[in-house]
Write an enzyme that holds these catalytic residues in place. Structure first.
Site, PDB file in Angstrom:
ATOM      1  N   ASP A  75      -4.317   0.715 -12.884  1.00 26.05           N
ATOM      2  CA  ASP A  75      -4.802   1.258 -11.620  1.00 26.05           C
ATOM      3  C   ASP A  75      -5.799   2.228 -11.727  1.00 26.05           C
ATOM      4  O   ASP A  75      -6.182   3.058 -12.755  1.00 26.05           O
ATOM      5  CB  ASP A  75      -3.642   2.694 -11.571  1.00 26.05           C
ATOM      6  CG  ASP A  75      -3.857   3.587 -10.269  1.00 26.05           C
ATOM      7  OD1 ASP A  75      -4.272   2.834  -9.312  1.00 26.05           O
ATOM      8  OD2 ASP A  75      -2.584   4.095  -9.955  1.00 26.05           O
ATOM      9  N   TRP A  78      -0.098  10.275 -11.374  1.00 20.88           N
ATOM     10  CA  TRP A  78       0.064   8.520 -11.200  1.00 20.88           C
ATOM     11  C   TRP A  78       0.696   8.186 -11.992  1.00 20.88           C
ATOM     12  O   TRP A  78       1.613   7.506 -12.230  1.00 20.88           O
ATOM     13  CB  TRP A  78      -0.947   8.365 -10.580  1.00 20.88           C
ATOM     14  CG  TRP A  78      -1.698   8.823  -9.180  1.00 20.88           C
ATOM     15  CD1 TRP A  78      -3.217   9.940  -9.449  1.00 20.88           C
ATOM     16  CD2 TRP A  78      -1.114   9.242  -8.234  1.00 20.88           C
ATOM     17  NE1 TRP A  78      -3.194  10.804  -8.348  1.00 20.88           N
ATOM     18  CE2 TRP A  78      -2.013  10.294  -7.256  1.00 20.88           C
ATOM     19  CE3 TRP A  78       0.404   9.643  -7.621  1.00 20.88           C
ATOM     20  CZ2 TRP A  78      -1.514  11.101  -5.975  1.00 20.88           C
ATOM     21  CZ3 TRP A  78       0.348   9.844  -6.249  1.00 20.88           C
ATOM     22  CH2 TRP A  78      -0.597  10.195  -6.184  1.00 20.88           C
ATOM     23  N   LYS A  95     -10.301   4.333  -1.459  1.00 23.56           N
ATOM     24  CA  LYS A  95     -10.753   5.840  -1.970  1.00 23.56           C
ATOM     25  C   LYS A  95     -12.968   5.351  -2.517  1.00 23.56           C
ATOM     26  O   LYS A  95     -13.692   6.106  -1.762  1.00 23.56           O
ATOM     27  CB  LYS A  95     -10.591   5.962  -3.601  1.00 23.56           C
ATOM     28  CG  LYS A  95      -8.417   6.127  -3.491  1.00 23.56           C
ATOM     29  CD  LYS A  95      -9.240   7.405  -3.615  1.00 23.56           C
ATOM     30  CE  LYS A  95      -7.185   7.863  -3.738  1.00 23.56           C
ATOM     31  NZ  LYS A  95      -6.762   9.907  -2.975  1.00 23.56           N
TER      32      LYS A  95
END
Length: 354
Positions: free
Chosen positions: A167, A100, A191
């Protein structure tokens, strides 16, 4: 039978959230309408998104501290682009800890110079870089707090003289920390917070003053702040379920209680991985994530037997990412300790068989 869901995402959510969200589909607040069909401009939904924005700040300890919370579209992947579009004027720093981070770096390079201040690519991202040097004059420093694929988590964040962006898609609301050290936080809901379809952005209001270029409306933080996160039609249902989950976190002791439960689950599983000679952890011990536990068999010939054990035990989503192999147990806030106990029991049964 409800399965033990270790999927990396979309994730497990609390049973009571599922039940209340289901009722909202049938009849939202006894209105005679579904949450799926009410107007996003109606008083009923405006109250939902306002409470969700407020509660997010409250749980993070950022209420009345000059921050705003937004619920936007496009997932964290759009934030890779949006952060750079708004704030990368000359040069930004990125800590590369996995897939990511690498994707965020790729997007940022479209807008300015990117300095990779540290990377763990040399060992397939199984650790968090340490003792890296941060150059001066950065527009911001970007990091990824938790890495779902590799099972690593940043424990200590740098103190810098530039804005700090993070993030937090896979560990938001899972552990206590001083969130005021961050100028911008973003997290896909799927999540620890809700279903796929909305993204939480927490931004320091003064940061907007640093935007120097013309930014299209849909990618412009200033536009979304001025419109109270209602510039365009929000993901109504995803925001509603996120609100229900945020309420659940608050009613169950807040982030402090979430962290205690998460540590108990992680301790149980990591102890078994380290004890059981048939398994080995992937991530460096000092950087292990409580959210995503990555591990492998010491002998791949036992894979078929182990897979049969955990599947028969009602476990779902345990296979590791293709770039790591092995297994990944994602243990987000709503996963119960009992599910981890079932997994540990399967690991011990494999040991008994061999």
């Amino acid at each position: 039978m409800k399965k033990h869901n270790f999927s990396a995402g979309p994730c497990i959510l609390p049973q009571e959230v599922f039940e209340e969200a289901s009722q909202g589909i049938l009849d939202f607040q006894n209105s005679g309408l579904s949450i799926l069909e009410i107007s996003h401009r109606s008083e009923a939904f405006v109250s939902v998104i306002e409470e969700a924005r407020s509660l997010a700040l409250q749980l993070l300890g950022l209420e009345n501290k000059g921050y705003s919370a937004l619920f936007l579209h496009g997932g964290a992947s759009t934030q890779f682009l949006m952060t750079a579009y708004n704030f990368l004027n000359k040069k930004a720093g990125y800590l590369n800890t996995g897939t990511w981070s690498s994707k965020a770096i790729k997007e940022a390079k479209l807008f300015g110079e990117v300095v990779e201040v540290g990377s763990s690519k040399d060992k397939n991202f199984n650790y968090i870089p340490k003792d890296y040097k941060i150059p001066s004059g950065l527009d911001y420093l970007h990091c990824t707090s938790n890495n779902t694929i590799y099972g690593t988590q940043i424990k200590d964040f740098p103190n810098i003289d530039a804005p700090l962006f993070c993030d937090m898609s896979s560990d938001i609301f899972s552990r206590e920390m001083d969130f005021s050290k961050f100028d911008l936080i973003y997290a896909g809901a799927q999540k620890n917070m809700g279903p796929a379809g909305t993204t939480l952005v927490v931004i320091k209001n003064d940061l907007i003053k640093k935007v120097e270029r013309e930014v299209p409306s849909m990618l412009n933080y200033k536009v979304h702040l001025e419109k109270d996160s209602m510039f365009n039609t929000p993901a109504v249902y995803a925001v509603y379920v996120s609100l229900l989950t945020l309420r659940w976190i608050k009613n169950n002791g807040g982030i402090k209680a979430m962290e205690q439960n998460n540590n108990a689950k992680a301790d149980l599983l990591y102890k078994e991985i380290d004890r059981n000679p048939l398994f080995k952890g992937f991530a460096a011990p000092e950087d292990r994530s409580p959210m995503n536990v990555t591990f492998n068999l010491t002998d791949e010939s036992r894979k078929e037997a182990f897979d049969e054990l955990w599947k028969n035990a009602g476990i779902n989503g345990l296979n590791g990412h293709r770039s790591v192999g092995g297994y990944r147990a994602s243990m987000y806030n709503a996963l119960r300790l009992e599910s981890v106990e079932v997994l540990v029991s399967c690991m011990q049964k494999l040991e008994e068989q061999n």
